[in-house]
Motif scaffolding. Structure first.
Motif, mmCIF file in Angstrom:
data_model
loop_
_atom_site.group_PDB
_atom_site.id
_atom_site.type_symbol
_atom_site.label_atom_id
_atom_site.label_comp_id
_atom_site.label_asym_id
_atom_site.label_seq_id
_atom_site.Cartn_x
_atom_site.Cartn_y
_atom_site.Cartn_z
ATOM 1 N N THR A 88 0.827 -1.209 0.000
ATOM 2 C CA THR A 88 0.000 0.000 0.000
ATOM 3 C C THR A 88 0.858 1.255 0.000
ATOM 4 O OG1 THR A 88 -0.135 0.005 2.425
ATOM 5 C CG2 THR A 88 -1.899 -1.136 1.228
ATOM 6 N N SER A 101 -4.760 5.248 2.872
ATOM 7 C CA SER A 101 -3.952 4.208 2.251
ATOM 8 C C SER A 101 -4.620 3.654 0.998
ATOM 9 C CB SER A 101 -3.720 3.087 3.270
ATOM 10 O OG SER A 101 -2.876 2.108 2.739
ATOM 11 N N ASP A 192 5.390 -1.574 1.942
ATOM 12 C CA ASP A 192 4.466 -0.465 2.181
ATOM 13 C C ASP A 192 5.194 0.876 2.281
ATOM 14 O OD1 ASP A 192 2.337 -2.211 2.252
ATOM 15 O OD2 ASP A 192 2.362 -2.412 4.435
#
Length: 201
Positions: A88, A101, A192
């Motif tokens: 993400t 996100s 991420d």
């Protein structure tokens, strides 16, 4: 005589330990630099994707190139025995305090489809100035670390800058160690991306 032998052995052991520690430290620094290089590459691709002055075909090319930098290419992947939906990207803005996100694939597509500005200029912390945390093992052959950087954004309309901000970010990096005929090879994949805060410029 025995004391001299013992002293020589202890000196040799200490010297070997120092050499080993220096070699490990040198390898760690090389890996951390490689992680920072990979993050800078991601930022360069993001700048291409975000700039409407680039041809759409080129922007889509860089989207695919950027996805190749990430673990699972933005699709599901396994971590610590659990399946994750995918990497993400967090975004923040001066008007919204809480970060939001997006799946990385969605984030990249949004960059390409956004038509808010006629031109976009982005700048990222130089690789040599990026801070990288110490490597931490998560399995027998995989390590993780975090790369910290800042990214500035400037959006133009009719040749004039109408919006500027700077965001502090961090990226989780996975380092997989693979044994080859030539020795160990280190494969770096991005995870991420977290945004900590954004300030108007």
């Amino acid at each position: 005589m025995k004391k001299n032998i013992l002293k020589t052995v202890m000196t040799a052991v200490m010297l070997l330990a120092c050499i080993t520690a220096q070699a490990q430290s040198s390898a760690d620094e090389m890996i951390k630099r490689r992680c920072a290089d990979k993050v800078k590459q991601m930022c360069d691709y993001i700048e291409y994707m975000a700039n409407p002055q680039q041809k759409e075909t080129n922007r889509r090319y860089y989207r695919n190139a950027a996805l190749n930098l990430f673990i699972g290419r933005g699709n599901s992947y396994e971590e610590n025995g659990r399946i994750r939906d995918g990497v993400t990207m967090e975004v923040t803005s001066v008007s919204r305090k809480n970060p939001y996100s997006y799946p990385i694939r969605t984030y990249f597509s949004n960059l390409i489809n956004r038509l808010s500005y006629s031109k976009v200029v982005m700048q990222t912390t130089d690789v040599s100035a990026m801070k990288v945390s110490e490597l931490q093992p998560i399995s027998d052959d995989t390590y993780v670390c975090t790369v910290y950087f800042e990214q500035s954004f400037c959006g133009y309309r009719d040749g004039r800058p109408v919006y500027k901000d700077i965001t502090r970010k961090r990226v989780k990096c996975y380092v997989k160690v693979e044994q080859t005929e030539d020795g160990e090879e280190y494969i770096v994949m991005l995870g991420d991306v977290t945004a900590t805060d954004t300030q108007r410029l």
